[in-house]
Scaffold this motif. Structure first.
Motif, PDB file in Angstrom:
ATOM      1  N   LEU A 159     -45.496  87.172   9.588  1.00 29.22           N
ATOM      2  CA  LEU A 159     -45.957  86.019   8.819  1.00 29.22           C
ATOM      3  C   LEU A 159     -46.833  85.106   9.661  1.00 29.22           C
ATOM      4  CD1 LEU A 159     -42.776  85.126   6.741  1.00 29.22           C
ATOM      5  CD2 LEU A 159     -44.962  85.969   5.881  1.00 29.22           C
ATOM      6  N   MET A 160     -46.471  84.900  10.907  1.00 33.57           N
ATOM      7  CA  MET A 160     -47.297  84.073  11.798  1.00 33.57           C
ATOM      8  C   MET A 160     -48.665  84.707  12.004  1.00 33.57           C
ATOM      9  SD  MET A 160     -45.644  81.328  12.691  1.00 33.57           S
ATOM     10  CE  MET A 160     -46.257  80.768  14.256  1.00 33.57           C
ATOM     11  N   ALA A 161     -48.710  86.030  12.163  1.00 33.27           N
ATOM     12  CA  ALA A 161     -50.000  86.723  12.313  1.00 33.27           C
ATOM     13  C   ALA A 161     -50.829  86.570  11.046  1.00 33.27           C
ATOM     14  CB  ALA A 161     -49.774  88.198  12.636  1.00 33.27           C
ATOM     15  N   LEU A 162     -50.189  86.667   9.888  1.00 36.86           N
ATOM     16  CA  LEU A 162     -50.893  86.510   8.621  1.00 36.86           C
ATOM     17  C   LEU A 162     -51.466  85.102   8.483  1.00 36.86           C
ATOM     18  CD1 LEU A 162     -51.522  87.824   5.833  1.00 36.86           C
ATOM     19  CD2 LEU A 162     -49.408  86.771   5.050  1.00 36.86           C
ATOM     20  N   PHE A 163     -50.695  84.096   8.846  1.00 38.35           N
ATOM     21  CA  PHE A 163     -51.160  82.717   8.742  1.00 38.35           C
ATOM     22  C   PHE A 163     -52.292  82.413   9.716  1.00 38.35           C
ATOM     23  CE2 PHE A 163     -46.684  81.535   7.191  1.00 38.35           C
ATOM     24  CZ  PHE A 163     -47.046  81.766   5.878  1.00 38.35           C
ATOM     25  N   HIS A 164     -52.380  83.179  10.805  1.00 40.06           N
ATOM     26  CA  HIS A 164     -53.424  82.946  11.802  1.00 40.06           C
ATOM     27  C   HIS A 164     -54.618  83.880  11.638  1.00 40.06           C
ATOM     28  CE1 HIS A 164     -50.167  80.689  13.711  1.00 40.06           C
ATOM     29  NE2 HIS A 164     -51.127  80.012  14.267  1.00 40.06           N
ATOM     30  N   LEU A 165     -54.772  84.512  10.485  1.00 37.40           N
ATOM     31  CA  LEU A 165     -55.922  85.383  10.232  1.00 37.40           C
ATOM     32  C   LEU A 165     -57.194  84.628   9.858  1.00 37.40           C
ATOM     33  CD1 LEU A 165     -54.608  88.508   8.333  1.00 37.40           C
ATOM     34  CD2 LEU A 165     -55.595  88.395  10.604  1.00 37.40           C
ATOM     35  N   ALA A 166     -57.095  83.363   9.499  1.00 35.86           N
ATOM     36  CA  ALA A 166     -58.270  82.597   9.051  1.00 35.86           C
ATOM     37  C   ALA A 166     -59.422  82.618  10.060  1.00 35.86           C
ATOM     38  CB  ALA A 166     -57.867  81.172   8.710  1.00 35.86           C
ATOM     39  N   PRO A 167     -59.195  82.415  11.362  1.00 39.54           N
ATOM     40  CA  PRO A 167     -60.317  82.485  12.297  1.00 39.54           C
ATOM     41  C   PRO A 167     -60.980  83.866  12.332  1.00 39.54           C
ATOM     42  CG  PRO A 167     -58.479  81.385  13.343  1.00 39.54           C
ATOM     43  CD  PRO A 167     -57.983  81.932  12.039  1.00 39.54           C
ATOM     44  N   TRP A 168     -60.195  84.932  12.161  1.00 35.03           N
ATOM     45  CA  TRP A 168     -60.776  86.277  12.127  1.00 35.03           C
ATOM     46  C   TRP A 168     -61.619  86.488  10.872  1.00 35.03           C
ATOM     47  CZ3 TRP A 168     -61.342  89.650  15.856  1.00 35.03           C
ATOM     48  CH2 TRP A 168     -60.534  89.537  16.975  1.00 35.03           C
TER      49      TRP A 168
END
Length: 74
Positions: free
Chosen positions: A58-67
Protein backbone atom coordinates in the motif's frame (compact mmCIF):
# COMPACT_ATOMS: atom_id res chain seq x y z
CA UNK A 1 21.94 31.24 -5.78
CA UNK A 2 19.44 29.75 -8.23
CA UNK A 3 21.81 26.85 -8.83
CA UNK A 4 21.51 25.79 -5.19
CA UNK A 5 17.72 25.98 -5.34
CA UNK A 6 17.64 23.88 -8.53
CA UNK A 7 20.00 21.33 -7.05
CA UNK A 8 17.87 21.06 -3.92
CA UNK A 9 14.63 20.63 -5.85
CA UNK A 10 16.27 18.01 -8.09
CA UNK A 11 17.37 16.12 -4.99
CA UNK A 12 13.84 16.10 -3.63
CA UNK A 13 12.55 14.94 -7.01
CA UNK A 14 14.85 11.92 -7.01
CA UNK A 15 14.03 11.22 -3.38
CA UNK A 16 10.35 11.01 -4.32
CA UNK A 17 11.20 8.50 -7.04
CA UNK A 18 13.09 6.34 -4.56
CA UNK A 19 10.11 5.69 -2.27
CA UNK A 20 8.00 3.33 -4.41
CA UNK A 21 10.82 0.91 -5.37
CA UNK A 22 12.07 0.89 -1.79
CA UNK A 23 8.65 -0.04 -0.41
CA UNK A 24 8.20 -2.66 -3.14
CA UNK A 25 11.55 -4.21 -2.20
CA UNK A 26 10.58 -4.20 1.48
CA UNK A 27 7.28 -5.91 0.60
CA UNK A 28 9.12 -8.66 -1.29
CA UNK A 29 11.53 -9.17 1.61
CA UNK A 30 8.70 -9.39 4.14
CA UNK A 31 6.71 -11.71 1.84
CA UNK A 32 9.56 -14.21 1.44
CA UNK A 33 10.85 -13.91 5.01
CA UNK A 34 10.37 -17.28 6.69
CA UNK A 35 9.77 -15.95 10.18
CA UNK A 36 6.63 -13.95 9.30
CA UNK A 37 7.10 -11.92 12.46
CA UNK A 38 4.43 -9.28 12.68
CA UNK A 39 4.73 -6.13 14.69
CA UNK A 40 1.02 -5.33 14.52
CA UNK A 41 -0.59 -8.77 14.73
CA UNK A 42 -0.92 -10.13 18.23
CA UNK A 43 -3.05 -13.20 17.52
CA UNK A 44 -1.92 -16.50 16.04
CA UNK A 45 -3.88 -15.93 12.80
CA UNK A 46 -3.91 -12.22 11.99
CA UNK A 47 -5.89 -10.85 9.05
CA UNK A 48 -4.04 -10.74 5.69
CA UNK A 49 -4.80 -7.02 5.57
CA UNK A 50 -2.81 -6.54 8.76
CA UNK A 51 0.42 -8.04 7.46
CA UNK A 52 3.59 -6.06 6.89
CA UNK A 53 3.64 -7.14 3.23
CA UNK A 54 0.24 -5.55 2.63
CA UNK A 55 1.33 -2.39 4.42
CA UNK A 56 4.46 -2.08 2.28
CA UNK A 57 2.50 -2.69 -0.94
CA UNK A 58 0.00 0.00 0.00
CA UNK A 59 2.84 2.41 0.76
CA UNK A 60 4.40 1.65 -2.64
CA UNK A 61 1.04 2.25 -4.30
CA UNK A 62 0.58 5.59 -2.54
CA UNK A 63 4.07 6.67 -3.61
CA UNK A 64 3.55 5.94 -7.33
CA UNK A 65 2.50 9.53 -8.14
CA UNK A 66 6.07 10.79 -8.81
CA UNK A 67 6.64 7.84 -11.18
CA UNK A 68 3.42 8.57 -13.04
CA UNK A 69 4.41 12.24 -13.41
CA UNK A 70 7.87 11.19 -14.57
CA UNK A 71 6.41 8.79 -17.17
CA UNK A 72 3.92 11.41 -18.38
CA UNK A 73 6.75 13.90 -19.03
CA UNK A 74 8.61 11.40 -21.22
Amino acid sequence: MTTTANTTSDGFHWLGLAAAPTFTFMAMVSLFDGSQASICGSGPDPSPLGSMTTMYLLMALFHLAPWLKFARRR
